[in-house]
Scaffold this active site. Sequence first.
Site, mmCIF file in Angstrom:
data_model
loop_
_atom_site.group_PDB
_atom_site.id
_atom_site.type_symbol
_atom_site.label_atom_id
_atom_site.label_comp_id
_atom_site.label_asym_id
_atom_site.label_seq_id
_atom_site.Cartn_x
_atom_site.Cartn_y
_atom_site.Cartn_z
ATOM 1 N N HIS A 1 59.777 60.783 12.816
ATOM 2 C CA HIS A 1 61.177 60.125 12.414
ATOM 3 C C HIS A 1 60.728 58.706 12.078
ATOM 4 O O HIS A 1 61.594 57.899 11.923
ATOM 5 C CB HIS A 1 62.023 60.219 13.483
ATOM 6 C CG HIS A 1 62.787 61.656 13.508
ATOM 7 N ND1 HIS A 1 62.171 62.689 13.276
ATOM 8 C CD2 HIS A 1 64.141 61.980 13.321
ATOM 9 C CE1 HIS A 1 63.008 63.674 13.310
ATOM 10 N NE2 HIS A 1 64.047 63.068 13.089
ATOM 11 N N ASP B 1 70.328 55.860 19.731
ATOM 12 C CA ASP B 1 71.542 56.549 19.259
ATOM 13 C C ASP B 1 71.243 58.023 19.146
ATOM 14 O O ASP B 1 72.399 58.765 18.992
ATOM 15 C CB ASP B 1 72.081 55.841 17.931
ATOM 16 C CG ASP B 1 72.517 54.463 18.232
ATOM 17 O OD1 ASP B 1 72.808 54.023 19.292
ATOM 18 O OD2 ASP B 1 72.795 53.790 17.229
ATOM 19 N N GLU C 1 78.424 48.337 20.804
ATOM 20 C CA GLU C 1 77.485 48.399 19.605
ATOM 21 C C GLU C 1 78.781 47.795 18.684
ATOM 22 O O GLU C 1 79.836 47.514 18.998
ATOM 23 C CB GLU C 1 77.174 49.891 19.173
ATOM 24 C CG GLU C 1 75.913 50.169 19.690
ATOM 25 C CD GLU C 1 75.020 51.252 19.082
ATOM 26 O OE1 GLU C 1 75.361 51.696 17.802
ATOM 27 O OE2 GLU C 1 73.996 51.768 19.679
HETATM 28 P P1 FAD Z 1 56.972 59.083 14.949
HETATM 29 O O1 FAD Z 1 57.578 58.458 13.938
HETATM 30 O O2 FAD Z 1 56.160 60.355 15.014
HETATM 31 O O3 FAD Z 1 55.701 57.795 15.636
HETATM 32 C C1 FAD Z 1 56.191 56.548 15.318
HETATM 33 C C2 FAD Z 1 54.980 55.667 15.565
HETATM 34 O O4 FAD Z 1 54.552 55.702 17.211
HETATM 35 C C3 FAD Z 1 53.693 56.310 15.155
HETATM 36 O O5 FAD Z 1 52.760 55.034 14.834
HETATM 37 C C4 FAD Z 1 52.749 57.210 15.915
HETATM 38 O O6 FAD Z 1 51.676 56.959 15.881
HETATM 39 C C5 FAD Z 1 53.434 56.539 17.230
HETATM 40 N N1 FAD Z 1 53.414 57.454 18.364
HETATM 41 C C6 FAD Z 1 54.113 58.518 18.236
HETATM 42 N N2 FAD Z 1 54.164 59.222 19.628
HETATM 43 C C7 FAD Z 1 53.176 58.479 20.340
HETATM 44 C C8 FAD Z 1 52.848 58.480 21.522
HETATM 45 N N3 FAD Z 1 52.965 59.723 22.412
HETATM 46 N N4 FAD Z 1 51.916 57.531 22.019
HETATM 47 C C9 FAD Z 1 51.508 56.505 21.142
HETATM 48 N N5 FAD Z 1 52.025 56.263 19.933
HETATM 49 C C10 FAD Z 1 52.939 57.274 19.564
HETATM 50 N N6 FAD Z 1 65.264 53.973 17.076
HETATM 51 C C11 FAD Z 1 66.013 53.307 18.180
HETATM 52 O O7 FAD Z 1 65.327 52.258 18.887
HETATM 53 N N7 FAD Z 1 67.313 53.339 18.349
HETATM 54 C C12 FAD Z 1 67.889 54.346 17.702
HETATM 55 O O8 FAD Z 1 69.156 54.457 17.801
HETATM 56 C C13 FAD Z 1 67.322 55.114 16.708
HETATM 57 N N8 FAD Z 1 68.017 56.004 16.031
HETATM 58 C C14 FAD Z 1 67.404 56.749 15.150
HETATM 59 C C15 FAD Z 1 67.872 57.906 14.297
HETATM 60 C C16 FAD Z 1 67.387 58.339 13.372
HETATM 61 C C17 FAD Z 1 67.959 59.383 12.864
HETATM 62 C C18 FAD Z 1 66.071 58.365 13.156
HETATM 63 C C19 FAD Z 1 65.146 59.129 12.009
HETATM 64 C C20 FAD Z 1 65.384 57.287 13.816
HETATM 65 C C21 FAD Z 1 66.058 56.478 14.787
HETATM 66 N N9 FAD Z 1 65.297 55.574 15.586
HETATM 67 C C22 FAD Z 1 66.019 54.963 16.409
HETATM 68 C C23 FAD Z 1 63.905 55.116 15.170
HETATM 69 C C24 FAD Z 1 62.772 55.796 16.319
HETATM 70 O O9 FAD Z 1 62.934 55.114 17.409
HETATM 71 C C25 FAD Z 1 61.531 55.895 15.578
HETATM 72 O O10 FAD Z 1 61.418 56.660 14.272
HETATM 73 C C26 FAD Z 1 60.425 56.203 16.563
HETATM 74 O O11 FAD Z 1 59.211 56.147 15.423
HETATM 75 C C27 FAD Z 1 60.659 57.597 16.982
HETATM 76 O O12 FAD Z 1 60.198 58.760 16.098
HETATM 77 P P2 FAD Z 1 59.074 59.682 16.421
HETATM 78 O O13 FAD Z 1 59.135 60.073 17.982
HETATM 79 O O14 FAD Z 1 59.457 60.711 15.555
HETATM 80 O O15 FAD Z 1 57.964 59.007 16.252
#
Ligand code: FAD
Length: 524
Positions: free
Chosen positions: A92, A154, A270
Amino acid sequence: MAPILLLLSAICHLIVIVGLTLHPTDFLIGTEPQLSFNRTDLHSASLDFGKMTSIEPTAVLHPSSAADVAKIIKLAYESGHGFVVSARGHGHSINGQSQAANGVVVQMSGSSGAPVAPVVSEKLMYVDVWGGELWIDVLKSTLQYGLAPKSWTDYLYLSVGGTLSNAGISGQAFNHGPQISNVHEVDVVTGKGEVVTCAENKNSELFHAVMGGLGQFGIITRARIALEASPQRVRWIRVLYSNFSVFTHDQEYLISLHGQPSSKKFDYVEGFVIVDEGLINNWRSSFFSPSNPVKISSIADGGNVLYCLEITKNYYNHSDPQSVDQEVDALLEQLNYIPASVFTTDLPYVEFLDRVHKAELKLRSKGLWDVPHPWLNLFVPKSRIADFDQGVFKGILGNKTSGPILIYPMNKNKWDAETSVVTPNEEVFYLVALLRSALQNGDEALTLERLSDENRQILKFCKDEKIDIKQYLPHYTTQEDWMDHYGEKWPQFYKRKMEFDPRHILATGQRIFEPSFISKMKSW
Ligand code: FAD
C-alpha cells in the site's frame, strides 16, 4: 530449505572465486517452494497502491517463518555479488517503496494468511503477531478476548510491519501516540541475516531504528502490540467550521486534554478540509445525510472552503447511555463550530475502525480504487498551519479535488525521539494528508499530471515560505534530499544503517542508500 540455501550460498562464493558474471538470483530459479518466479507473482510484487511506478523483482519469497526470511537475507549478504531484498506488506505504498529491482521481494502478507497465528496474553494485555499480519486480522483475534490495540490507522488492510516502518497514525495518536509508541517488542531480521529480539530495554538501538525506519534496518517478523479493553460502541460526531483559526483552535484544545480522565476527553480527533462542493459526500464523509444536504456556499464564510472536525466517544455495553450523552455534550459545549452543523451517528466499535474498507468496496464497484494515487502526506508545525491554509487550501488547490484532505494535530510528547521518524520541531504539529486519486474522466483538473504538479507546487510553497514541514510516508529520489529530511538525525540514521544493513541490501525501493554492489546490477 536449509541445505538448498547452503548450496546456493556455496555457488555464489564459487562465482566470486571463478569470476563468473551471472547474477546470484539467477541461481535461485527452480530451487525453493517458497521462492516464486511465477509471472503473476512477479507482476503483483512490482505494483503498489500508488500505481505510478512498476519494477519487477527477480523472485518473490513467500516465507513460512522468520528463519526463511533470515536465510534469504544471509544469502544476499554473504554472496559476492549480492542482491537486494525488500519486505512487502500489503503493497500500500505510493512510490514503489517495497520494490526490489533485480532482487527478492519478501511477501510478508499473503492471501493464505500469516504463517504464525496471533497469540494474545490476556493477563499482560498484549498480542504477538507476524510482521505481515494485517491490522484487521489483529483486531479480529484480540476481540475474541474483549481486547483491542490502542492506536490505529484509518484503514486496517495494512500490514503491521508496514505501518510500524512508518509510524501508524490516526485520530487516537494525540492520546496514545502513533502505533510505534504502542509496541513492546519486535523480532527483526537484520541486513546481515541475524534474527534479533529487541525492545526499549533490549537491543534498544535496533528497536528504535526499525520503529519508523522505512524498512532500512531489518525486516520485522514479529511484533508485540499493547492492548486495552475494547469498547463496544462509538458515538461519531462531525461539526463544520468556516473559519480556519476557530477550527484549529478547537482541534488544539481537544488534543490538549490528552492527560485528562477518559470521561473528560474524546477518544479520537481528526478533521478534513472541504474545498469542493461535490466532496461533501465523498468517501470520507458518507454520513452527511443525503436528506440533509449541506451546501458549502450557504455556510462558507465568504470563501469556498469548509473544515470538518471529526471526533468520537467510545463506550461500553455497560456504560450508562445518559452519561455518554452528558460527556459528549459537555465537550461540545466548549467548541465554536457552526451552530446546527452537528452530524452524529452511533455504531459498533469495529464498524468505526473498519470504516474506510466500506468506502473501498464502494469505490471498487465503480472502478475508482485501482487508479493512480499521487498522495502527499505532510507534518506541518502548528505555528505555520494558518499560512499553509492560506497558501494551499485557499490557494494552490483551487476548488476541485478528487479525494479527502485530512488535517489533524498531534502532541509531539507522545512520540519517542529515539525512533527513526522525524517530526517538526514544535510541541504540536498537524498531519495534512492529500489523499487524491487521479482520474481520466476528461476533467483536466483531476489528471495525474495536474495533481502531481500541484504536489510539487505545495512543496515549493512550503520551501519558499520557510514552513518547516516533514513528509510523512516520505518520498525522495536523492540522498541529498534524504539528508535534508532527516536533518540532525541523519548521522544517527546513517550509523544505524552501517551497523544493521552494512551492504545496503534492504528496502532499496525507498531510494535512501544505494546497494554496495550497485555497479554490478543492471538497474536500481
Ligand atoms: P508496504 O507498502 O508493503 O511497505 C512499506 C515499506 O515498509 C516498504 O519500504 C517495505 O519494504 C517496508 N516493510 C513492509 N513490511 C515490513 C516489515 N515487516 N518489516 C520491515 N519493513 C517492512 N498510514 C497511516 O499511518 N495512517 C493511516 O490512516 C493510513 N491510511 C492509509 C489508507 C490507505 C487506503 C492506504 C493505501 C495507506 C494508508 N496509510 C496510512 C499508509 C500506510 O501506513 C503505508 O502504506 C504503509 O506502508 C503500510 O502499507 P503496507 O503494509 O502495504 O506496506
